[in-house]
Scaffold this motif. Structure first.
Motif, mmCIF file in Angstrom:
data_model
loop_
_atom_site.group_PDB
_atom_site.id
_atom_site.type_symbol
_atom_site.label_atom_id
_atom_site.label_comp_id
_atom_site.label_asym_id
_atom_site.label_seq_id
_atom_site.Cartn_x
_atom_site.Cartn_y
_atom_site.Cartn_z
ATOM 1 N N ALA A 148 51.390 37.171 48.608
ATOM 2 C CA ALA A 148 49.902 37.218 49.445
ATOM 3 C C ALA A 148 48.933 38.648 49.907
ATOM 4 O O ALA A 148 50.403 39.139 51.172
ATOM 5 C CB ALA A 148 49.995 35.838 50.547
ATOM 6 N N GLN A 149 48.608 39.188 48.925
ATOM 7 C CA GLN A 149 47.641 40.593 50.182
ATOM 8 C C GLN A 149 47.325 40.572 50.522
ATOM 9 O O GLN A 149 47.495 39.786 52.502
ATOM 10 C CB GLN A 149 47.653 41.557 49.082
ATOM 11 N N GLY A 167 45.261 37.940 50.950
ATOM 12 C CA GLY A 167 45.501 36.390 51.014
ATOM 13 C C GLY A 167 44.156 35.256 50.666
ATOM 14 O O GLY A 167 44.818 34.586 51.110
ATOM 15 N N CYS A 218 43.082 34.496 47.523
ATOM 16 C CA CYS A 218 44.126 33.634 46.527
ATOM 17 C C CYS A 218 44.665 32.766 46.710
ATOM 18 O O CYS A 218 44.922 31.836 46.173
ATOM 19 C CB CYS A 218 43.889 33.973 45.574
ATOM 20 N N CYS A 222 43.529 36.571 41.183
ATOM 21 C CA CYS A 222 44.360 37.406 42.296
ATOM 22 C C CYS A 222 43.571 38.828 42.087
ATOM 23 O O CYS A 222 44.267 39.394 41.205
ATOM 24 C CB CYS A 222 45.859 37.394 42.444
ATOM 25 N N CYS A 258 44.948 41.555 44.276
ATOM 26 C CA CYS A 258 45.077 42.454 44.843
ATOM 27 C C CYS A 258 46.579 42.608 44.392
ATOM 28 O O CYS A 258 47.345 43.883 44.231
ATOM 29 C CB CYS A 258 45.666 41.839 46.134
ATOM 30 N N THR A 259 47.824 41.815 43.538
ATOM 31 C CA THR A 259 48.930 41.265 43.258
ATOM 32 C C THR A 259 49.623 42.351 42.299
ATOM 33 O O THR A 259 50.373 42.633 42.129
ATOM 34 C CB THR A 259 49.003 39.933 44.419
ATOM 35 N N MET A 268 37.953 38.835 46.123
ATOM 36 C CA MET A 268 38.048 37.548 45.474
ATOM 37 C C MET A 268 37.008 36.864 46.566
ATOM 38 O O MET A 268 36.368 35.728 46.305
ATOM 39 C CB MET A 268 39.341 37.662 46.080
#
Ligand code: FES
Ligand code: FES
Lengths: 178, 825
Positions: free
Chosen positions: A99-100, A102, A104, A136, A138-139, B191
């Protein structure tokens, strides 16, 4: 104003009787009427997977579900995942940085929970397939995949399944002191 | 001190401090907030791209049940914008609209549903103007100007600078190569949609909670537009559900929510729909580039001339900085002894472009790295060697006056060359399979603030008391990158306590010292240094008091394992909380501060403000592709990336940033594009997004990710905290050119444009089959008269960092007053 309905929902095994506009989605009822803001939204059009919750154990996009249609069903959200301790998925996501931002994460956790309950030893392809409806940004997904695999191992009672150091430190950086 | 050399926390993967909050749904994002009596705001947005507003009729909307208030543009006449030189936005347009999605009215209602319904009932009468849809159109259209300011006509900014005699460099070259390359615009697609809640406090003050990467700039914009003292406005940045640059501007919805809250005396919330987020945009600029380089036989660059044309969209945003950035960092990877840069940014009737991960630098980096690949082939060299043999040395100054400190690119290149088996495999894979290589570099924070001032770029305050708990205050904003963890780690490391002993208070303009924001990869380096300074000062106070009590020299005390003890007799000591109590007894209430201001850079010319940084990160990347000649479809099975991060504070998060960068880069290389199209004349001729939705705006899914091999190279930089440099943006940059270079290795055609779509490959293959060059890409760079460039002698020529013709070039007309040298991002 819009017509209201009163309905009783079973959210994380707790009954809640709520009056809400008849056209509201499960997402809206969870976040606004129940105050369970752990479930997020990224589009409210069924495109991103962020709003995923479990309905009778199946991952569903809560932004596309008319709330009144799931009256009586078992609805599970991220808030119900944690018992006295973190769920193994929560532990591995936190430890690996899966979770970057977080945002998603709640949706992905719920989709992953359904997967490992259905298939305790998922292959990597199973994980990617099961989560392919969840974006997602970020990750780059890698840490999420590793976290799901590790959590599945923990759920099977295997303790030593932490991902390889290469994935935590990079291939050529020596593991530091200690 | 000994424990600084042997860190206990720094360098070992640890669970991020906000990890549990994020996996349990506890993290409160802006849209998760609710307040008593809260009402909802929606914005009425223009459906035409360029028009004068004749009338706004709210009569039907007023009759909708639950509608309680309208906010009008006339109530907020002051303009705002992120840069002092382009204060060109109104919170609500009231004279003209400039793109489809421009906001013209705020509607407040008891429910979001009612507000939404009311926006559809508002009738706006427009007098339509000609629309400008491209840089080319902007260059030839001087009537119907989108803005009344700018360098000329619809050109927002035009810059031209030359470092050394570039033309004579071309004369000395063995090979002169020219390329025209295009990089399509794209958007952040975080997101989380933007959201804000404004809460009036009843005494004329107001608090605004927002999903923003830059609460400090939002604070300034609110003060200006609301005409309130900044001290009466409190901005609290909620953790962002992804930023990537998309939440770095002050936005109209934040201001309108605040205005409405003040007008009606109730909390007002707004959460944008996904479609509206596409209108907010501030994404990657579409850029057409022309690069001309002179090479020696051995691949050394003797001279380079880069031209860029940016399609800016409807507002200035960070655009002046973006324009300079398309030229600034071309010199920090390979030696470029003579360099000329011409750049322009045009206003168009499209959603405004701005900063996205890599801000202005991925486009020219793509051009340079593809161009180098072609040069290597023309010279009969290995593309790895043309890079490896001509690296800009560490501790040097570039032709355009950027000061390089640590430089780990050679090691990065070596890692990916070895890891990928480049020497054995490049050029030798079976038909349809190929490898491509590329490098990059990025800033660790901009050397100058966005508005001209001499104050620190960041500050940290520490409060300690007898409980042993340490509260750390900083204006930084957690956007997912892990800044909270860096802040806690720096303080815990110095004080020898646990991460859990630290309580953070961040991103709050009332409570925390100013930090300029989470942009430009500045936070780890700048905030980290400020945190170290504050923590060292606290440690000094505690050590002095403990030394006196234990009768041990202060220098002999060790802070570790939540204790303070004598290095020579570890039993002799006390717990950390006793140590703090001892210091509190001696000094009274304890608190320390730290701050950070980047070192001055050597450039002294107009535009020298963009590019300098306390340190530069470096990355090298090899990408493998498989191309299907029949369909043009291709996949990326494997990526090798090495990143020089200086020193990892938390390797687990560094790895995550690298992987996230590869993911974003692959999206930009293969699919992401903010493509707009023109509706037919009879249907308004508007410029609209093909589809402003996540379904149509493509981004990679779980099924699209390749195997990634990551190498972290640690060449500690003296300017970084514990030697740390950035990792959030740099590793994205080499991905796009490495993909296109790999496509060439696989099927022998050049795709001089991203995203590289299968049909482009097919067209290039067709072109090659018909005896053409086998290329897909733009044919020409727009015609622009650049005029006399600003001439700055290079360090090698004995220059002093100043331009020699500043008076002749002067300042082009029209730019807003403030000094553009103060412009930075
Ligand atoms: S909010 Fe995006 S799928 Fe439901
Ligand atoms: S962690 Fe940010 S979107 Fe997945």
């Amino acid at each position: 104003m819009s017509e209201h309905v009163t309905a009783t929902y079973r959210v994380n095994s707790e009954g809640r009787t709520i009056a809400h506009p008849a056209h509201h989605t499960l997402l809206e009822v969870l976040r606004e009427a129940c105050g369970l803001t752990g479930t997020k939204h990224g589009c409210e059009l069924g495109e991103c997977g962020t709003c995923t919750v479990l309905i009778d154990g199946e991952p569903q996009l809560s932004c596309l579900v008319l709330a009144r249609e799931v009256e009586g069903a078992a609805i599970d959200t991220v808030e119900g995942l944690e018992g006295r301790d973190l769920h193994p998925l929560q532990k591995t996501f936190a430890d690996l940085g899966a979770a970057q931002c977080g945002y998603c994460t709640p949706g992905i956790l719920m989709a992953a929970k359904a997967l490992i309950e259905r298939k305790p030893t998922p292959t990597r392809a199973d994980v990617c397939e099961a989560l392919s409806g969840n974006l997602c940004r970020c990750t780059g997904y890698i840490k999420i995949i590793e976290a799901v695999e590790w959590a599945a191992a923990l759920c099977r009672g295997e303790s030593g399944a932490r991902p390889a150091d290469a994935s935590l430190y990079g291939v050529c950086k020596e593991k530091p002191h200690g | 001190m000994a424990d600084r050399d042997q860190p206990r926390i720094v360098g070992t993967p640890f669970r991020r401090v906000d990890g549990v909050a994020k996996v349990t749904g506890r993290t409160r994002f802006a849209d998760d907030l609710a307040f008593p009596r809260m009402v909802h705001l929606k914005l009425v947005r223009s459906h035409v791209p360029h028009a004068n507003i004749k009338e706004i009729d709210t009569s039907a909307a007023e009759r909708i049940d639950g509608v309680i208030h309208f906010v009008r543009g006339e109530d907020m006449p002051n303009t705002f914008g992120i840069l002092p030189v382009s204060q060109d936005e109104h919170a609500l347009a009231f004279e003209k609209v400039r793109f489809v999605g421009d906001a013209v009215l705020g509607v407040v209602a008891l429910t979001e549903d009612a507000a939404e319904e009311a926006t559809r009932a508002v009738k706006v009468d427009y007098e339509e103007l000609d629309t400008i849809g491209s840089v080319e159109e902007a260059l030839v259209t001087s009537t119907d100007k989108i803005h009344e300011y700018g360098d000329e006509g619809n050109i927002h900014k035009k810059v031209s600078m030359e470092f050394g005699d570039v033309e004579s460099g071309f004369d000395d070259a063995d090979l002169v190569l020219e390329d025209t390359i295009f990089y399509e615009g794209n958007t952040h697609l975080a997101m989380e949609q933007h959201a804000a809640v404004a809460v009036p406090e009843g005494d004329g003050k107001i608090t605004v909670w927002s999903a923003t990467q830059t609460p400090h700039y939002v604070h300034r914009a609110l003060a200006k537009v609301l005409e309130l003292p900044a001290a009466h406005i409190r901005v609290i940045a909620c953790p962002n559900g992804g930023g990537f640059g998309g939440k770095s501007d002050p936005f109209n919805h934040e201001i309108v929510a605040a205005k409405a809250a003040l007008q009606i005396g109730r909390p007002v919330k707004i959460c944008l729909t996904r479609e509206e987020v596409f209108y907010c945009h501030r994404g990657r600029h579409p850029v057409t580039m022309h690069v001309k380089t002179g090479f020696k036989k051995d691949g050394a660059i003797v001279s380079q001339h880069l031209k860029t044309a940016l399609d800016g969209g409807a507002f200035g945003s960070y655009g002046v900085a973006s324009t300079y950035y398309t030229g600034a960092l071309q010199t920090v990877t390979y030696k470029v002894p003579r360099y000329r840069f011409d750049g322009l940014r045009a206003f168009t009737n499209k959603p405004p472009c701005g900063p996205k991960r890599g801000h202005g630098t991925p486009q020219p980096r793509f051009a340079l790295e593809v161009h180098l690949d072609k040069a290597a082939h023309a010279l009969g060299m290995d593309p790895a060697d043309i890079r490896l043999n001509h690296l800009q040395p560490k501790n040097s100054v570039t032709a355009n006056w950027l000061k390089i400190g640590s430089m780990g690119l050679e090691e990065c290149l070596q890692k990916v060359i070895d890891g990928s088996g480049w020497r054995q495999r490049y050029g030798k894979l079976p038909e349809g399979h190929g490898l491509g290589i590329a490098c990059s570099s990025y800033l660790c924070g901009a050397g100058l603030p966005i508005y001209w001032n001499h104050m620190p770029h960041t500050g940290v305050q520490i409060k300690l008391d007898r409980s042993g708990g340490v509260a750390v205050f900083c204006g930084e904003i957690e956007i997912g990158q892990g800044s909270d963890s860096v802040l806690a780690a720096c303080v815990a490391e110095v004080l020898g306590i646990d991460l859990k002993d630290i309580r953070l208070c961040v991103g709050d303009t009332d409570l925390t010292p100013v930090d300029l924001g989470s942009y430009s990869s500045r936070v780890t380096l700048m905030m980290g240094n400020a945190a170290l300074q504050a923590a060292e000062r606290a440690k000094e106070l505690i050590a002095e008091a403990v030394a006196e009590r234990l009768q041990v020299p202060a220098g002999q005390l060790v802070f570790a394992e939540r204790r303070v003890f004598d290095a020579s007799d570890p039993e002799r000591g006390m717990t950390f909380s006793e140590a703090v109590a001892t210091a509190e007894s001696k000094f009274g209430t304890l608190g320390t501060t730290g701050s950070y201001t980047p070192p001055r850079s050597p450039g002294r010319f107009r535009g020298a403000g963009v590019g300098p940084s306390p340190a530069y990160s470096y990355s090298a990347c090899v990408i493998e592709v498989c191309v299907d000649r029949e369909t043009g479809c291709y996949t990326v099975p494997k990526v090798w990336i090495a990143h020089d991060v200086g020193r990892s504070i938390n390797p687990a998060l560094v790895m995550g940033q690298v992987e996230g960068s590869i993911y974003k880069g692959l999206g930009e290389a293969m699919m992401a594009e903010s493509a707009l199209r023109r509706l037919p004349k009879k249907r308004s001729n508007a410029l609209v997004h093909k589809f402003p939705s996540m379904l149509e705006y493509k981004s990679p899914t779980f099924l699209d990710m390749p195997e990634i091999v990551t190498y972290l190279v640690e060449d500690p930089d003296p300017n970084g905290p514990f030697g740390a440099k950035e990792v959030g943006q740099g590793p994205l940059l080499p991905v796009m050119p490495a993909v296109c270079n790999a496509i060439f290795d696989a099927v022998g055609v050049r795709i001089d444009q991203v995203p590289a779509h299968p049909q482009m490959i097919l067209q290039a293959l067709d072109d090659k089959a018909r005896g053409g060059p086998g290329r897909y890409g733009p044919k020409r760079f727009p015609d622009v008269s650049w005029g006399e460039p600003l001439r700055v002698p290079t360090p090698d020529e004995g220059g002093d960092g100043k331009a020699i013709n500043a008076e002749q070039v002067g300042v082009r007309g029209g730019t807003m007053k403030e000094d553009p040298e103060g412009v930075k991002s």
